[in-house]
Enzyme design. Structure first.
Site, short mmCIF file in Angstrom:
data_model
loop_
_atom_site.label_atom_id
_atom_site.label_comp_id
_atom_site.label_asym_id
_atom_site.label_seq_id
_atom_site.Cartn_x
_atom_site.Cartn_y
_atom_site.Cartn_z
N LYS A 150 0.76 -1.23 -0.05
CA LYS A 150 -0.07 0.04 -0.11
C LYS A 150 0.84 1.25 -0.09
CE LYS A 150 -3.74 1.99 2.87
NZ LYS A 150 -4.66 1.50 3.86
N SER A 225 -9.48 1.86 2.52
CA SER A 225 -8.36 2.67 1.86
C SER A 225 -7.36 1.98 0.82
CB SER A 225 -7.78 3.75 2.90
OG SER A 225 -7.06 2.79 3.94
N SER A 226 -7.29 0.54 1.36
CA SER A 226 -6.16 -0.20 0.64
C SER A 226 -6.70 -0.85 -0.55
CB SER A 226 -5.76 -1.46 1.70
OG SER A 226 -5.35 -1.31 2.85
N ILE A 246 -8.07 0.64 9.61
CA ILE A 246 -8.45 1.33 10.75
C ILE A 246 -9.99 1.39 11.17
CG2 ILE A 246 -8.45 3.70 9.85
CD1 ILE A 246 -7.28 4.64 12.44
N GLY A 247 -10.61 0.81 10.15
CA GLY A 247 -12.05 0.80 10.15
C GLY A 247 -12.65 0.02 8.83
N GLY A 248 -11.97 -0.91 8.38
CA GLY A 248 -12.32 -1.78 7.36
C GLY A 248 -11.14 -1.69 6.21
N SER A 249 -10.29 -0.85 6.29
CA SER A 249 -9.34 -0.57 5.20
C SER A 249 -8.86 -1.79 4.40
CB SER A 249 -8.60 0.57 5.49
OG SER A 249 -9.37 1.80 5.70
#
Length: 590
Positions: A150, A225-226, A246-249
């Site tokens: 990433k 985000s990934s 951090i929240g599902g990334s």
């Protein structure tokens, strides 16, 4: 006469000063516009330079591949990139495949996938130089394996942009710990992948590198985000990648792109050298983990990373090697489950995929026990959202200053930039009509003081133990729940932070969690969307339907969860789901 002359004189002075002030105001305005124009040109140049570096690396990679083909006329990439990770590792170990052939095969495939999906930010041409020394690490568990990383993971000599201008032209002075460990295990990091602007969003677009797309449908997002990782691996351009969550990334792009993704317990894998736009936030912890085509590849990656090199380079990581015995255990499990978290009603495909997986597990001899995380809506809004936004989003906004805001992030930024008192007023106004939106609006105000922040952290600690008590009361080993999806249409992620309840909960709790693709959206699932009302029948429920419409044939996943530091148990459960799903597909009549 003298009196008239005096009046004329005063009038003349007034006129002159008025003219001077008017001229000065015009001059100041012109100067302001000039400065603004200069800044705009600097921004354009900065973005252009970043794109030039990216494009130059793509050209160098293309040239390297062509040169390799000339000197190796029998080279055929398709037979290499189609291998599973265990098979690839075996062929590299026995010498029937050479690391240079494998690297150039994946390099060529990554370029092809990028042309379609726009998922890469730079080809790491140091990887070609790394081949000279790779035989030194022949005993490494990932010897000769090309790996994608990433964008925010530090790689010496390259930016970790996080999709924001403020982090451009700041190349890492050394490799992040995880990259250093990968190299010592013989792996070859060869490409960095795209992210959303600022990372705190689950789309994958930024003003520097643009929008990444879904490998199954170019009109859909790959998630974030990934997201670049999800797109590249899902498109076949990488066999193994690393993301952060951090929240599902990790889990969201994995689910959207039909691959497996694993969020370990935070700090099981070192985050040293990973960049962020929210450093210092300690209410909800980020995790670094693997993304791959299958669960066995995730386990192989974890086994390789959890080594003495990791524990030496970052002594803050607990020195706990991978427990192969737990991972390979085949005893029946006691599985907690819930289909609806009370916040986001599952889409028809989510619910069906979950129920089918639950039935498969029951038929395989596992015990399924109803489990409901206590006070989930409170946990997501008051603990997770308010915790991440503790500073009122000031840190994130500071990284966005002076540059353009990407359309995927714009809906969030508009709210973040509102003064605190305006957010409070809006929260009160919304409460009678949209109570869920009211609570979330208040949550993004953050906390008002250090004593309030400490109280926030205390509430989180108490909530974690409340969930643990319920887990122990039911005596479950793991938990199965839906994974939201399918992949969204563009421009909806920034408007639907509410959907993150299925994933963000396990960042708040710091429980390991992973996703496994188990099905695809059917025509019947799509037709049932017209009957979807949601749990709250509010604007967000209506937006969710619009976001997932047109999803026929897109992958759908489920989520597997275990207790902190029992990462191997989570992976073992994921493998069980994967194997049962595969057997069920084989047994179905064609």
């Amino acid at each position: 006469m003298e009196r008239i002359n005096l009046q004329q004189l005063l009038s003349g002075i007034h006129t002159n000063w008025t003219s001077i002030f008017a001229a000065a105001s015009c001059g100041a305005g012109a100067f302001f516009l000039f400065v603004k124009w200069i800044n705009k040109q600097k921004i354009k140049k900065k973005i252009l330079n970043a794109r030039k570096r990216r494009d130059k690396s793509f050209q160098q990679a293309e040239q390297a591949v062509q040169q390799f083909k000339i000197t190796n006329p029998d080279f055929e990439k398709s037979s290499i990139v189609s291998l599973s990770l265990p098979d690839l590792i075996q062929k590299l170990k026995e010498g029937s495949l050479q690391p240079d052939a494998v690297l150039h095969a994946f390099m060529e495939k990554a370029l092809e996938v990028n042309n379609k999906l726009n998922c890469n930010t730079v080809m790491l041409m140091d990887s070609v130089d790394q081949l000279r020394d790779v035989n030194t690490y022949k005993k490494g568990l990932l010897y000769g394996v090309p790996i994608s990383i990433k964008d925010n993971l530090g790689y010496k000599g390259h930016d970790s942009s996080c999709g924001v201008l403020s982090k451009l032209d700041q190349p890492a002075v050394m490799d992040s710990v995880v990259v250093a460990v990968l190299k010592r295990q013989g792996a070859v990091p060869f490409v960095k992948t795209n992210v959303p602007q600022g990372l705190l969003n689950y789309d994958c677009s930024n003003p520097i590198y643009g929008q990444s797309r879904n490998p199954f449908n170019l009109q859909k997002t790959c998630g974030g985000s990934s997201g670049g990782e999800g797109a590249l691996i899902g498109g076949g351009g990488s066999i193994l990648g690393l993301g952060t969550d951090i929240g599902g990334s990790i889990r969201i792009p994995s689910a959207f792109c039909g691959i497996c993704g694993f969020k370990p317990t935070s700090n099981r894998i070192s985050l040293r050298g990973a960049s962020s736009c929210n450093k210092g936030q300690n209410a909800v912890f980020s995790s670094l983990g693997p993304m791959a085509r299958d669960v066995e590849s995730l386990a192989l990656c974890m086994r390789a990373l959890l080594c003495q090199d990791m524990f030496t380079l970052d002594p803050t990581v607990p020195p706990i090697p991978f427990n192969q015995e737990v991972y390979e255990c085949s005893e029946p499990l006691r599985i907690g489950y819930y289909e609806n978290d009370g916040n986001l009603l599952p889409s028809p495909s989510m619910a069906r995929a979950f129920r089918e997986t639950k039935d498969l597990l029951e038929r395989a001899g596992h015990t399924l026990v109803p489990f409901k995380p206590p006070r989930l809506f409170f946990a997501i809004t008051e603990l997770a959202f308010r915790g991440v936004m503790a500073d009122g989003a000031a840190t994130l906004l500071s990284h966005l200053e002076g540059g353009p805001i990407d359309p995927c992030l714009h809906p969030q930024v508009v709210l973040y930039r509102l003064p605190g008192f305006v957010k409070k007023i809006l929260s009160v106004f919304l409460k009678p009509f949209y109570p869920r939106m009211s609570v979330c609006m208040d949550a993004i105000c953050g906390v008002g003081s250090i004593p309030e922040l400490w109280k926030q952290h205390t509430k989180i600690e108490e909530y974690i133990h409340e969930v643990l008590a319920e887990w122990r009361r039911l005596n479950v080993d793991v938990v199965l729940c839906p994974m939201f999806g399918p992949a969204y249409n563009f421009s909806y992620c920034g408007k639907l932070s509410s959907a993150l309840s299925y994933t963000a909960l396990y960042n708040l709790l710091n429980f390991p969690a992973g996703v496994v693709p188990v099905s695809t959206v059917t025509e019947e699932d799509e037709a049932q969307l017209c009957q979807y009302k949601g749990n709250f029948v509010d604007v967000w429920d209506k937006l969710f339907v619009k976001a997932v419409q047109g999803g026929v044939d897109l992958p759908v996943a489920v989520q597997c969860v275990s207790l902190p530091w029992q990462d191997e148990m989570c992976l073992r459960f994921m493998r069980e789901v994967e194997q049962l799903t595969a057997k069920n597909k084989l047994s179905r009549p064609h």
